[in-house]
Design an enzyme around this catalytic site. Structure first.
Site, PDB file in Angstrom:
ATOM      1  N   CYS A   6     -80.626   5.679 -18.669  1.00  0.00           N
ATOM      2  CA  CYS A   6     -79.251   6.174 -18.721  1.00  0.00           C
ATOM      3  C   CYS A   6     -78.330   5.212 -19.476  1.00  0.00           C
ATOM      4  CB  CYS A   6     -78.750   6.514 -17.323  1.00  0.00           C
ATOM      5  SG  CYS A   6     -77.445   7.733 -17.397  1.00  0.00           S
ATOM      6  N   HIS A  24     -83.011  10.019 -15.504  1.00  0.00           N
ATOM      7  CA  HIS A  24     -83.475   9.045 -14.513  1.00  0.00           C
ATOM      8  C   HIS A  24     -84.853   9.475 -14.004  1.00  0.00           C
ATOM      9  CE1 HIS A  24     -79.432   7.188 -13.665  1.00  0.00           C
ATOM     10  NE2 HIS A  24     -79.068   8.300 -14.287  1.00  0.00           N
ATOM     11  N   GLU A  52     -86.813   7.840 -12.247  1.00  0.00           N
ATOM     12  CA  GLU A  52     -87.110   7.300 -10.900  1.00  0.00           C
ATOM     13  C   GLU A  52     -86.877   8.312  -9.784  1.00  0.00           C
ATOM     14  OE1 GLU A  52     -84.771   6.214 -12.919  1.00  0.00           O
ATOM     15  OE2 GLU A  52     -82.824   6.150 -11.901  1.00  0.00           O
TER      16      GLU A  52
HETATM   17  N1  GLN Z   1     -71.870   5.415 -17.670  1.00  0.00           N
HETATM   18  C1  GLN Z   1     -72.757   6.216 -18.450  1.00  0.00           C
HETATM   19  C2  GLN Z   1     -72.308   7.672 -18.507  1.00  0.00           C
HETATM   20  O1  GLN Z   1     -71.542   8.113 -17.718  1.00  0.00           O
HETATM   21  C3  GLN Z   1     -74.166   6.123 -17.934  1.00  0.00           C
HETATM   22  C4  GLN Z   1     -74.331   6.708 -16.601  1.00  0.00           C
HETATM   23  C5  GLN Z   1     -75.565   6.238 -15.897  1.00  0.00           C
HETATM   24  O2  GLN Z   1     -76.138   5.195 -16.248  1.00  0.00           O
HETATM   25  N2  GLN Z   1     -75.989   6.965 -14.875  1.00  0.00           N
HETATM   26  O3  GLN Z   1     -72.748   8.396 -19.363  1.00  0.00           O
END
Ligand code: GLN
Length: 543
Positions: free
Chosen positions: A385, A510, A512
């Site tokens: 992410c 993600h 995970e």
């Molecule tokens: N802050 C980033 C976004 O909002 C990444 C979010 C995250 O890592 N879950 O896109």
């Protein structure tokens, strides 16, 4: 007739109720029953999405886009089921629904009260999960500790459920800490006794008590708990420290807890699921006995609280178990590198570098420094992410020559917004439940590392973000060698890789959240395997 098991906690929070709840579910699965699990969080937030992971721990994302308590992650990992946002009930949700009804006039003429209106709504939600899941047994864990003011309406609701569902269909399990005093090495049951008293004051007499202790409780302690808890000795169990939490269902079952629950609820074991028991035991064995060890540097900003990254930690364990490898994760505060750039050299001692999810500017530069170090020294890299977005920015700056490229989340005035707010986010005013959330489809390009890892060209993974790689910069990034090997059907960049590196891989999603013991997330598996291969001197990743 569906059976309801309620789990409460005493003495302290974070005493391992989530793991005990998951373990109870596992023991029932061992006996052929289907289960689902609900987490009640008595806070007033509607969901966990607006809370700081540094305080509350990770936000677990469900397939249907729920931003939930991390205990749902434990349920999913132990029980190998996919839960819905409805499996996490909060005070915020309950009051929101009741107040909306009141405004609509549904209670016209009545005084709206905690009992019965709030408690009815709590019971309705628990029964709704029971009905929708069709499970034989519904586990409901009440967050917090008995005695908390905000937990009272929930305890009242579960007290009423015994009256409505019947004795044979309801069971109360109380989990409480039994500390051992350093000086005398004595096991102290008094705090537990007090918490049972508190529960009784509310009208709930536990049927089972689980003592949470560092060691197996002594016979004397067990007898005391039974006596003061007014339950038979056979109904007292101990969840003591074990090398891996996945062993807890096995140690509780060994003490007879699974059989006791079935007897008490009149559940005739359908068919002992020997296959599942063996499978579970072999995974636990794999976690305890490994041939190799690798060290991974997790460069993040919520590093002071391991629970901030709990699903990631577990995903590494699942991947490690599949590679005969123990994965040691060192948490490194990203700002360390911003303050002392020379410290970046410490990363050369690691087998892999990992940048997890994150929000906001603090530590972003330090994370990018770690990514650059991984890329330039060809140390395996995995980014999730924010770790994906920062890898794009680092590449844009240092390879594409886009000076001061950035995400508008970090610097609104950057000349090169290579990561930018998603267009549909521009108009959104509310912060709650408005990110791009939950399971989304990704198309994988054939012949790429992603294709090799996932073994298919179409996957679904869970998301939680507001920003994305700006489509305007995709071409220039590609031209300089960045491969976007996974793209969503509506054209969002989802996976990146650098094919000439040993392993350089990152995803907008993600992995995970879907990782399970015995079915590790492919991206975590690929990363762990690469770290190991590089360490033991193998040529290149062979999946
Ligand atoms: N802050 C980033 C976004 O909002 C990444 C979010 C995250 O890592 N879950 O896109």
């Amino acid at each position: 007739m569906v059976k309801y098991i309620f789990i409460t906690g005493g003495v302290l929070s974070s005493v391992g109720k989530g793991v005990v709840t998951s373990s109870v579910g596992k023991m029932l699965q061992f006996r052929g029953f289907t289960v689902t699990a609900i987490k009640i969080d008595p806070y007033v937030n509607v969901d966990a999405g607006t809370m700081n992971p540094y305080v509350h721990g990770e936000i677990f994302v469900t397939d249907d886009g729920g931003e939930t308590d991390l205990d749902l992650g434990w349920y999913e990992r132990f029980l190998d089921i996919n839960l819905s946002k409805e499996n996490n009930i909060t005070t915020g949700q309950i009051y929101q629904t009741v107040i909306e009804r009141e405004r609509r006039g549904d209670y016209l003429g009545k005084c709206v009260q905690i009992i019965p209106h709030i408690t009815d709504e709590i019971k309705r939600r628990i029964r709704m999960v029971a009905e929708r899941s069709g499970a034989d047994v519904v586990l409901t864990e009440c967050g917090g500790t008995v005695g908390d003011i905000e937990g009272l309406p929930f305890l009242e609701a579960i007290r009423q459920m015994r009256l409505e569902e019947g004795y044979e269909n309801t069971l109360y399990i109380h989990v409480a800490l039994v500390p051992i005093l350093d000086v005398t090495s004595e096991m102290k049951t008094k705090p537990l006794q007090h918490s049972v008293n508190e529960l009784r004051r509310i009208g709930i007499q536990p049927d089972i008590i689980v003592a949470r202790c560092t060691k197996m409780i002594t016979k004397e302690a067990l007898e005391k708990i039974a006596l003061f808890g007014t339950i038979p000795k056979e109904a007292v169990f101990c969840s003591y420290n074990v090398p891996t939490v996945y062993e807890v269902p096995l140690i509780l079952d060994e003490q007879g807890m699974g059989d006791y629950i079935c007897r008490r609820l009149n559940l005739m074991p359908k068919q002992i699921n020997k296959h599942e028991i063996e499978r579970w035991k072999s995974y636990v064995n794999a976690l305890k006995n490994y041939k190799y060890t690798i060290r991974v540097a997790l460069v993040g900003k919520y590093t002071g609280l391991a629970d901030s990254y709990v699903s990631m930690n577990e995903a590494f364990k699942h991947a490690g178990a599949a590679c005969n490898t123990r994965v040691i994760i060192d948490y490194i505060e990203a700002e360390t590198f911003e303050e002392n750039p020379e410290k970046i050299d410490m990363l050369k001692d690691y087998d892999g570098i990992f940048v997890p999810y994150g929000f906001g500017p603090r530590g972003a530069l330090g994370k990018m420094m770690a990514i650059q170090f991984a890329r330039e020294n060809d140390i395996p890299y995995l980014g999730i992410c924010f770790g994906f977005q920062l890898a794009v920015i680092e590449f844009a700056r240092n390879i594409c020559g886009l000076k001061d490229a950035n995400s508008t989340e970090i610097d609104e005035r950057t000349p090169h917004p290579v990561v930018d707010l998603m267009p549909e986010q521009q108009q959104i005013m509310y912060k709650g439940a408005t990110m791009r959330l939950g399971s989304q489809k990704i198309i994988i390009k054939q012949g790429t590392l992603a294709h090799k890892l996932y073994g298919t060209t179409e996957i679904y993974e869970r998301h939680r973000h507001r920003y994305e790689v700006s489509p305007k910069y995709v071409e220039i990034l590609r031209k300089h060698g960045l491969v976007f090997s996974g793209v969503s059907p509506d054209g969002r960049m989802e996976i990146l890789e650098l094919p000439d590196k040993f392993f350089f891989f990152a995803s907008q999603f993600h992995g995970e959240f879907k990782s399970r013991l015995g079915r590790p997330s492919p991206e975590y598996y690929g990363f762990v395997k690469a770290c190991l291969d590089r360490k033991i001197g193998k040529e290149k990743l062979e999946i």
